[in-house]
Scaffold this motif. Structure first.
Motif, short mmCIF file in Angstrom:
data_model
loop_
_atom_site.label_atom_id
_atom_site.label_comp_id
_atom_site.label_asym_id
_atom_site.label_seq_id
_atom_site.Cartn_x
_atom_site.Cartn_y
_atom_site.Cartn_z
N ILE A 166 0.97 -1.30 0.02
CA ILE A 166 0.04 -0.20 0.12
C ILE A 166 0.88 1.18 0.02
O ILE A 166 1.52 1.43 0.91
CB ILE A 166 -1.00 0.02 1.25
CG1 ILE A 166 -1.90 -1.29 1.32
CG2 ILE A 166 -1.64 1.24 1.22
CD1 ILE A 166 -2.89 -1.30 2.42
N THR A 167 0.76 2.15 -1.01
CA THR A 167 1.40 3.40 -0.97
C THR A 167 0.20 4.43 -1.24
O THR A 167 -0.65 4.55 -2.06
CB THR A 167 2.36 3.47 -2.31
OG1 THR A 167 3.38 2.28 -2.12
CG2 THR A 167 2.92 4.74 -2.49
N LEU A 168 0.39 5.61 -0.24
CA LEU A 168 -0.58 6.66 -0.39
C LEU A 168 0.16 7.72 -0.64
O LEU A 168 1.18 8.25 0.03
CB LEU A 168 -1.36 6.75 0.92
CG LEU A 168 -1.94 5.56 1.69
CD1 LEU A 168 -2.64 5.88 2.84
CD2 LEU A 168 -3.00 5.04 0.60
N GLN A 169 -0.22 8.62 -1.75
CA GLN A 169 0.43 9.94 -2.31
C GLN A 169 -0.63 10.89 -2.25
O GLN A 169 -1.77 10.78 -2.59
CB GLN A 169 1.15 9.72 -3.69
CG GLN A 169 2.38 8.70 -3.42
CD GLN A 169 2.91 8.52 -5.06
OE1 GLN A 169 2.39 8.47 -5.96
NE2 GLN A 169 4.18 8.39 -5.03
N HIS A 176 4.38 4.46 2.29
CA HIS A 176 4.83 3.61 1.05
C HIS A 176 5.23 2.34 1.33
O HIS A 176 5.80 1.71 2.24
CB HIS A 176 6.50 4.43 0.88
CG HIS A 176 7.30 3.89 -0.17
ND1 HIS A 176 6.93 3.86 -1.54
CD2 HIS A 176 8.35 2.99 -0.18
CE1 HIS A 176 7.87 3.43 -2.25
NE2 HIS A 176 8.52 2.62 -1.65
N ASN A 177 4.70 1.39 0.43
CA ASN A 177 4.92 -0.03 0.43
C ASN A 177 4.58 -0.85 1.85
O ASN A 177 5.52 -1.67 2.07
CB ASN A 177 6.32 -0.48 -0.22
CG ASN A 177 6.47 -1.70 -0.53
OD1 ASN A 177 5.62 -2.49 -1.04
ND2 ASN A 177 7.61 -2.25 -0.42
N GLN A 178 3.61 -0.50 2.34
CA GLN A 178 3.14 -1.11 3.54
C GLN A 178 2.16 -2.21 3.35
O GLN A 178 1.58 -2.47 2.31
CB GLN A 178 2.45 -0.15 4.41
CG GLN A 178 3.25 1.16 4.87
CD GLN A 178 4.23 0.82 6.01
OE1 GLN A 178 3.99 -0.10 6.89
NE2 GLN A 178 5.61 1.06 5.89
N THR A 179 2.45 -3.11 4.53
CA THR A 179 1.22 -4.30 4.38
C THR A 179 0.35 -4.18 5.42
O THR A 179 0.94 -3.84 6.85
CB THR A 179 2.23 -5.49 4.34
OG1 THR A 179 3.07 -5.95 3.33
CG2 THR A 179 1.35 -6.77 4.70
N ILE A 180 -0.90 -4.41 5.28
CA ILE A 180 -1.82 -4.52 6.35
C ILE A 180 -2.67 -5.86 6.32
O ILE A 180 -2.76 -6.37 5.37
CB ILE A 180 -2.84 -3.30 6.38
CG1 ILE A 180 -3.52 -3.32 5.04
CG2 ILE A 180 -2.39 -1.82 6.44
CD1 ILE A 180 -4.72 -2.30 5.07
N GLN A 181 -2.90 -5.97 7.56
CA GLN A 181 -3.84 -7.29 7.75
C GLN A 181 -5.01 -7.23 8.66
O GLN A 181 -5.23 -5.98 9.13
CB GLN A 181 -2.94 -8.44 8.44
CG GLN A 181 -1.67 -8.87 7.64
CD GLN A 181 -0.74 -9.65 8.65
OE1 GLN A 181 -0.62 -9.76 9.60
NE2 GLN A 181 -0.33 -11.01 7.88
#
Length: 213
Positions: A166-169, A176-181
């Motif tokens: 996940i990247t939010l701009q 930047h380049n995160q993982t969520i569960q």
């Protein structure tokens, strides 16, 4: 453009403002008591589905005088709203918006949100709308989101067990380049810093919720 609006039978005080979404391209579909509420607003549905167990006999007679009803059995494998959504998807519109699907029983509300996955393998944009939220579901990819003063807060929730990359701009809280569960609140209640922003992710299915207080 071809747009279907579907009105389910949820509480009236959770309805969004229909006029905000109205255009010449919109055709209305209704499910169960949503048919009654639609006709009360002098809006004629192009299709109406339900077992109508949520209306009185007098209301049902009045509805039958106004429009053609697809009367379904009370014992069936799909909810009235699912039947309406399935019919609308077969018409291949560009957009389906679902109203009146939240605010009542929690099991119905959660099932209605999950039905958004029916559009994932199509080119149809499907959105569930109420007076405080717009909800959609996305596959991995890159998406542009525009600032909306009516729904300024944006949350991203994993619909699959894990969503990666996940990247939010253009957001107040960039990523930047995160993982969520499942169970993570990392991506709850963000805001755009400018008129437009982008979000992207590399795997999984993500629920996108735009909200207001």
């Amino acid at each position: 453009m071809k747009i279907f609006h579907i009105l389910a039978g949820g509480p009236v005080d959770h309805y969004a403002d229909f006029l905000y979404y109205e255009s010449d391209d919109v055709q209305w579909v209704a499910a169960d008591r949503g048919v009654f509420h639609l006709l009360q607003r002098n809006i004629m549905p192009v299709a109406a589905f339900g077992d109508y167990d949520s209306v009185s006999e007098e209301e049902l007679r009045w509805m039958r005088e106004q429009t053609t009803l697809h009367i379904m059995p009370k014992e069936k494998d799909e909810t009235d709203l699912e039947l309406a959504i399935t019919w609308a998807l077969k018409q291949k519109p560009d957009i389906i918006r679902i109203f009146g699907a939240t605010g009542g029983r929690l099991d119905h509300g959660l099932a209605n949100i999950q039905m958004l996955v029916k559009s994932l393998d199509t080119a149809i944009e499907m959105i569930l709308v109420d007076h405080k939220n717009e909800i959609s579901i996305k596959r991995a990819g890159t998406y542009v989101v525009e600032q909306n003063q009516r729904f300024p807060y944006i949350s991203f929730l994993p619909l699959t067990e894990t969503v990666t990359g996940i990247t939010l701009q253009g957001f107040k809280y960039p990523l930047h380049n995160q993982t969520i569960q499942w169970g993570s609140t990392l991506c709850v209640s963000n805001e755009l810093n400018s008129k437009k922003g982008t979000f992207s992710f590399t795997s999984g299915i993500l629920m996108v919720i735009s909200s207001t207080d």
